[in-house]
Design a protein around this motif. Structure first.
Motif, PDB file in Angstrom:
ATOM      1  N   ALA A 248       0.851  -1.184   0.000  1.00 63.07           N
ATOM      2  CA  ALA A 248       0.000   0.000   0.000  1.00 63.07           C
ATOM      3  C   ALA A 248       0.884   1.230   0.000  1.00 63.07           C
ATOM      4  O   ALA A 248       2.095   1.142   0.227  1.00 63.07           O
ATOM      5  CB  ALA A 248      -0.919  -0.005   1.223  1.00 63.07           C
ATOM      6  N   ASN A 249       0.257   2.366  -0.252  1.00 66.94           N
ATOM      7  CA  ASN A 249       0.976   3.643  -0.257  1.00 66.94           C
ATOM      8  C   ASN A 249       0.510   4.489   0.922  1.00 66.94           C
ATOM      9  O   ASN A 249      -0.577   5.045   0.896  1.00 66.94           O
ATOM     10  CB  ASN A 249       0.684   4.365  -1.576  1.00 66.94           C
ATOM     11  N   PRO A 250       1.333   4.583   1.965  1.00 69.68           N
ATOM     12  CA  PRO A 250       0.886   5.341   3.145  1.00 69.68           C
ATOM     13  C   PRO A 250       0.847   6.847   2.901  1.00 69.68           C
ATOM     14  O   PRO A 250       0.233   7.584   3.673  1.00 69.68           O
ATOM     15  CB  PRO A 250       1.933   4.995   4.198  1.00 69.68           C
ATOM     16  N   ASN A 251       1.498   7.296   1.811  1.00 64.07           N
ATOM     17  CA  ASN A 251       1.592   8.739   1.583  1.00 64.07           C
ATOM     18  C   ASN A 251       0.537   9.273   0.615  1.00 64.07           C
ATOM     19  O   ASN A 251       0.850   9.899  -0.389  1.00 64.07           O
ATOM     20  CB  ASN A 251       2.982   9.088   1.052  1.00 64.07           C
ATOM     21  N   ARG A 252      -0.715   8.994   0.924  1.00 58.96           N
ATOM     22  CA  ARG A 252      -1.803   9.594   0.160  1.00 58.96           C
ATOM     23  C   ARG A 252      -3.005   9.674   1.090  1.00 58.96           C
ATOM     24  O   ARG A 252      -2.967   9.142   2.196  1.00 58.96           O
ATOM     25  CB  ARG A 252      -2.118   8.806  -1.108  1.00 58.96           C
ATOM     26  N   THR A 279      -3.055   7.171   4.535  1.00 62.34           N
ATOM     27  CA  THR A 279      -3.007   7.346   5.987  1.00 62.34           C
ATOM     28  C   THR A 279      -4.108   8.304   6.412  1.00 62.34           C
ATOM     29  O   THR A 279      -4.283   9.369   5.814  1.00 62.34           O
ATOM     30  CB  THR A 279      -1.636   7.897   6.427  1.00 62.34           C
ATOM     31  N   LEU A 280      -4.864   7.879   7.417  1.00 64.25           N
ATOM     32  CA  LEU A 280      -5.927   8.714   7.963  1.00 64.25           C
ATOM     33  C   LEU A 280      -5.357   9.517   9.129  1.00 64.25           C
ATOM     34  O   LEU A 280      -4.674   8.969   9.993  1.00 64.25           O
ATOM     35  CB  LEU A 280      -7.085   7.828   8.437  1.00 64.25           C
ATOM     36  N   HIS A 281      -5.633  10.832   9.131  1.00 66.56           N
ATOM     37  CA  HIS A 281      -5.117  11.698  10.186  1.00 66.56           C
ATOM     38  C   HIS A 281      -6.277  12.289  10.970  1.00 66.56           C
ATOM     39  O   HIS A 281      -7.344  12.547  10.406  1.00 66.56           O
ATOM     40  CB  HIS A 281      -4.318  12.861   9.590  1.00 66.56           C
ATOM     41  N   GLN A 282      -5.999  12.556  12.223  1.00 68.59           N
ATOM     42  CA  GLN A 282      -6.957  13.314  13.012  1.00 68.59           C
ATOM     43  C   GLN A 282      -7.156  14.650  12.301  1.00 68.59           C
ATOM     44  O   GLN A 282      -6.198  15.264  11.830  1.00 68.59           O
ATOM     45  CB  GLN A 282      -6.399  13.529  14.416  1.00 68.59           C
TER      46      GLN A 282
END
Ligand code: GTP
Ligand code: MG
Length: 370
Positions: A248-252, A279-282
């Motif tokens: 997977a690509n964590p940078n999107r 990546t899901l961010h707060q």
């Protein structure tokens, strides 16, 4: 976009309607001014009249909002496998996960029956593995189907003292439909009535042929009570997952699935999300079906607050406008206003498709509802 009215076509080419109708007629197409013709026909008419047509590209809000570009190979890094645990009611799915997590979930459940899909990430000899628990009760077909859809490997739990039961068969079918490998865990081996040979025999009827009999199905006898065979099962899970080279690509921006969702009295809509890519961010704005919101807080499967969650990580989030539907896709997006617009659009579509179904209610439907 792929069709146009005859009158509209005429006015765009600055020709009279009669000219277009006549040209169509020459081509053997009888169409009046109010009729709609397809792109290819329109292109032919235009050519005949010395004009050129171009397809109009209509960009929907969805296309503007949601990034669906494919990842480049160099952006991809290995991710944890997502493993669904499926099987008939009471065959020991939650007990198995429990043993793996060294926690005690079974005793905390209402009547010992799994109500929701639980999602956990566990460390197996240094490799993270994400597990989804599913309920075996027959009423939860949709949950099992969804579970299979978002996962990479299935563990099929079959109680050694019971055998292949209806939801065992259903689970096999979901795994087949999702095209994921199935590892069979023959559970409750500690029971004196355990009969694993009978289960292996039964499995062959569903084209799950044990390796020792020349097939390619991995079968692990285990006991979720004593822990016997569980290390071996986990090794097999990790091996099977490794062969799939999951990346997977964590940078999107994050994309994934809603695993479960509910309304909490104090906190409002609460959703368990499985991040599948990105990546899901707060603070991220997300849309899931008709629900929109900003991730106000995230909690991992151990109940700890986190500020981000990468691929294959399950998290519980709060901040949605309404309770999303389990099974919905979710996307983190850049534009909250546009996300609300898309949600409104989806709501309107839902409503109109509901209205168009109203006319189709048959007597049988009515009776089956009673
Ligand atoms: P649902 O979620 O309701 O579909 O059930 P489940 O498959 O999660 O089964 P669960 O783990 O709740 O276990 C059902 C019962 O079987 C419980 O009473 C467990 O204690 C028991 N059980 C589970 N695994 C074993 C095992 O390996 N040996 C023995 N003896 N009992 C087990
Ligand atoms: Mg359970």
């Amino acid at each position: 976009p792929d069709e146009i009215g005859v009158g509209e076509l005429a006015s765009r080419m600055k020709k009279t309607g009669a000219e277009v109708v006549k040209t169509l007629m020459k081509m053997g197409v009888m169409a009046s001014l109010s009729e709609i013709i397809d792109y290819d026909t329109a292109a032919l008419v235009a050519m005949e009249l010395g004009c050129k047509v171009e397809k109009e590209v209509v960009v929907t809000i969805e296309e503007k909002l949601i990034d669906t570009t494919e990842d480049k190979e160099e952006d991809l890094i290995p991710r944890a496998p997502v493993v669904v645990v499926m099987g008939h009611v009471d065959h020991g799915k939650t007990s198995l996960l429990d043993y793996i997590r060294h926690a005690n979930v079974v005793s905390g459940e209402a009547g010992g029956i799994t109500q929701h899909i639980g999602a956990y990430q566990v460390d197996v000899n240094g490799s993270p593995v994400t597990f989804l628990d599913t309920p075996g009760h027959e009423a939860f077909t949709a949950m099992r189907a969804r579970g299979a859809m978002v996962t990479d490997v299935a563990i099929l739990v079959v109680a050694a003292d019971d055998g292949i039961m209806p939801q065992t068969v259903e689970s096999i079918n979901h795994a087949k439909a999702a095209e994921i490998p199935v590892i069979v865990a023959i559970n409750k081996m500690d029971k004196p009535t355990a009969n694993p040979e009978r289960i292996k025999q039964q499995l062959t009827e569903y084209s799950l042929v044990p390796e020792e009999w020349g097939g390619d199905t991995i079968i692990c006898p285990i006991s979720a009570k004593t822990g016997e065979g569980i290390d071996n099962l986990l090794d097999m899970v990790v091996l099977t997952a490794e062969m799939r080279e999951l990346k997977a690509n964590p940078n999107r921006s994050a994309h994934g699935a809603v695993i479960e969702a509910r309304l909490d009295k104090g906190r409002g809509p609460v959703a368990t999300l499985l991040v599948q890519n990105g990546t899901l961010h707060q603070g991220d704005v997300i849309i899931a079906g008709t629900a929109v919101g900003r991730v106000r807080a995230m909690t991992n499967d151990k109940g700890q607050k986190v500020t981000e969650a990468g691929p294959s990580v399950p998290v519980e989030i709060i901040g949605m406008s309404e309770v999303p539907e389990a099974g919905d896709d979710f996307h983190a997006v850049a534009d909250e206003r546009m996300a609300r617009e898309l949600a409104e659009q989806r709501k309107a579509e839902q409503k109109s498709s509901m209205n168009s179904n109203v006319g189709k209610v048959t007597l049988e439907d009515l009776f089956s509802q009673i």
